[in-house]
Design a protein around this motif. Sequence first.
Motif, short mmCIF file in Angstrom:
data_model
loop_
_atom_site.label_atom_id
_atom_site.label_comp_id
_atom_site.label_asym_id
_atom_site.label_seq_id
_atom_site.Cartn_x
_atom_site.Cartn_y
_atom_site.Cartn_z
N ASP A 123 0.83 -1.20 0.00
CA ASP A 123 0.00 0.00 0.00
C ASP A 123 0.87 1.25 0.00
OD1 ASP A 123 -2.54 -1.19 0.20
OD2 ASP A 123 -3.15 0.24 1.76
N ALA A 125 0.07 4.81 1.34
CA ALA A 125 -0.85 5.63 2.14
C ALA A 125 -0.12 5.83 3.46
CB ALA A 125 -2.18 4.92 2.37
N ASP A 127 -1.44 6.11 6.60
CA ASP A 127 -2.12 5.78 7.86
C ASP A 127 -1.36 4.86 8.83
OD1 ASP A 127 -2.79 4.07 5.70
OD2 ASP A 127 -4.42 3.19 6.84
N ASP A 135 -4.63 8.95 6.17
CA ASP A 135 -3.81 8.51 5.03
C ASP A 135 -2.96 9.64 4.47
OD1 ASP A 135 -5.65 6.50 5.53
OD2 ASP A 135 -5.85 5.95 3.42
N SER A 170 -3.53 3.64 -1.84
CA SER A 170 -4.84 3.42 -1.22
C SER A 170 -5.31 4.67 -0.49
CB SER A 170 -4.78 2.25 -0.23
OG SER A 170 -4.08 2.62 0.94
N TYR A 197 -6.06 1.78 -5.93
CA TYR A 197 -7.33 1.68 -5.20
C TYR A 197 -8.15 2.85 -5.76
CZ TYR A 197 -5.42 -1.16 -1.18
OH TYR A 197 -4.89 -2.11 -0.35
N LYS A 200 -12.39 3.70 -3.91
CA LYS A 200 -12.31 3.27 -2.52
C LYS A 200 -13.28 4.10 -1.70
CE LYS A 200 -9.22 2.76 1.40
NZ LYS A 200 -7.83 2.64 1.85
N LEU A 205 -16.57 -0.82 6.91
CA LEU A 205 -16.11 -2.22 6.89
C LEU A 205 -14.59 -2.36 7.09
CD1 LEU A 205 -18.35 -3.37 3.91
CD2 LEU A 205 -18.50 -4.28 6.23
N TYR A 206 -13.89 -1.24 7.33
CA TYR A 206 -12.44 -1.33 7.49
C TYR A 206 -12.01 -1.48 8.96
CZ TYR A 206 -12.73 0.90 2.84
OH TYR A 206 -13.05 1.23 1.55
N PHE A 209 -9.41 -4.17 10.04
CA PHE A 209 -8.09 -3.86 9.46
C PHE A 209 -7.38 -2.82 10.31
CE2 PHE A 209 -5.39 -1.04 7.01
CZ PHE A 209 -4.66 -1.87 6.19
N ARG A 210 -8.13 -1.79 10.73
CA ARG A 210 -7.51 -0.73 11.53
C ARG A 210 -7.08 -1.26 12.89
NH1 ARG A 210 -11.78 4.02 9.69
NH2 ARG A 210 -11.22 3.93 7.47
N LYS A 224 -12.81 9.16 7.20
CA LYS A 224 -11.97 9.53 6.06
C LYS A 224 -12.81 10.07 4.91
CE LYS A 224 -8.34 6.25 7.44
NZ LYS A 224 -7.34 5.23 7.01
N TYR A 278 -11.60 -5.87 -3.47
CA TYR A 278 -11.00 -6.13 -2.16
C TYR A 278 -12.12 -6.55 -1.22
CZ TYR A 278 -7.43 -5.44 1.57
OH TYR A 278 -6.53 -5.61 2.58
N VAL A 280 -12.91 -6.75 2.01
CA VAL A 280 -12.20 -6.09 3.11
C VAL A 280 -12.45 -6.79 4.44
CG1 VAL A 280 -12.12 -3.87 1.92
CG2 VAL A 280 -14.01 -4.37 3.51
N SER A 281 -11.71 -6.32 5.44
CA SER A 281 -11.70 -6.99 6.74
C SER A 281 -13.10 -7.17 7.33
CB SER A 281 -10.82 -6.19 7.69
OG SER A 281 -11.26 -4.85 7.79
N TYR A 320 -8.62 -12.15 2.80
CA TYR A 320 -7.89 -12.78 3.90
C TYR A 320 -8.08 -14.30 3.86
CZ TYR A 320 -7.59 -7.96 5.15
OH TYR A 320 -7.33 -6.61 5.09
C1 PBG Z 1 -5.08 1.99 4.26
C2 PBG Z 1 -5.92 0.83 3.96
C3 PBG Z 1 -7.13 0.46 4.56
C4 PBG Z 1 -7.47 -0.77 4.01
C5 PBG Z 1 -6.50 -1.10 3.08
N1 PBG Z 1 -5.56 -0.09 3.04
C6 PBG Z 1 -7.90 1.08 5.65
C7 PBG Z 1 -8.42 2.45 5.50
O1 PBG Z 1 -8.42 3.03 4.41
O2 PBG Z 1 -8.81 2.99 6.52
C8 PBG Z 1 -8.66 -1.58 4.42
C9 PBG Z 1 -8.56 -3.04 4.19
C10 PBG Z 1 -9.52 -3.86 4.96
O3 PBG Z 1 -10.42 -3.37 5.68
O4 PBG Z 1 -9.38 -5.08 4.87
N2 PBG Z 1 -5.38 3.16 3.63
#
Ligand code: PBG
Length: 330
Positions: A123, A125, A127, A135, A170, A197, A200, A205-206, A209-210, A224, A278, A280-281, A320
């Motif tokens: 990535d 970014a 963050d 980011d 991203s 990305y 996005k 839903l992130y 991941f965070r 964001k 993606y 996502v998480s 994942y």
């Molecule tokens: C970082 C980034 C994020 C994800 C991928 N790269 C989180 C965000 O933008 O806050 C999310 C991936 C996930 O939730 O699986 N910018």
Amino acid sequence: MPKPGFPTTRMRRNRYDDWTRRLVAENALSANDLIWPVFVHGGDEARIEVPTLPGVSRLSIKELVKNVGDAKSVGIPMVAVFPVVEPSLKTEDAEEAYNADNLVCRAVAAVKEAHDGIGVMCDVALDPFTSHGHDGLMRDGKIVNDETVDVLCKQAVTQAKAGCDVIAPSDMMDGRVGAIRGALDEEGFQHVRIMAYSAKYASALYGPFRDAVGSAPNLSGGDKKTYQMDPANSDEALREVALDIEEGADMVMVKPGLFYLDILRRVKEIFSMPTFAYQVSGEYAMLKVAGQQNLVDGEKVMDEALIACKRAGANGILTYAALETAKKLT
Ligand code: PBG
């Protein structure tokens, strides 16, 4: 009683046997479709579980190298490496992002040294590296665009120098794909690909991941929305994708996956680009937890979610569940 031969067209005929069903299947999932996102931490402990992301752990560099070997052996073409950065290294201006010896660079170098024939994506970014969890760079409470892009370029070049094959911005800053392409080319990294990305969304839903990368406490409830897209919008996604292609993206991405299949379909149809989803998480975690609680058959819903992305037009999916899925497919 229907007349003999009525109806002439019987859709069920092709569903009569397993072999006809396989014969007429319009889409299939293979290991080649999967990109595996992995988390790396800087310590010695082999695996540290992520409580909100069932079955996913943060790996030490050594364990990461081993796991990438597993991924390669089941035919996964690429992993995406995400660093869990020490809180003490996070700063207002994310200087650690372009430290050539930072965690993600050390991890990428170790993976590339141990394995060939599998791609590594990173990535771009800020963050993982900012004390505020955003980011981009923050000035007077606002995320500033152009100054951020300068830092993203430095981050991209640093990661390319470490051996990263695919740079994945991203961050959703404007103009970053073109700027990063220029910076990479200037440093002789013409072959380094960009997976943008592009669409996005500012999604809820992130969350897991965070937690996994440890940016949740930094962001502390912030959102964001001034740079990621409004979930209500669809045409805007096409404008984002068009710009990224113009600026030199080799591959584009729609994120999240399942909630945004309509966007994926439009992007694929209109641009005919290598297009990725993606999962996502948060969407992964919801399916996993529902499976663990026997609300649904976890494995089957995961397979269904992934084939849904393919059907909607994805060339590949970041998930994942990549390793467990690829193991079943080989
Ligand atoms: C970082 C980034 C994020 C994800 C991928 N790269 C989180 C965000 O933008 O806050 C999310 C991936 C996930 O939730 O699986 N910018």
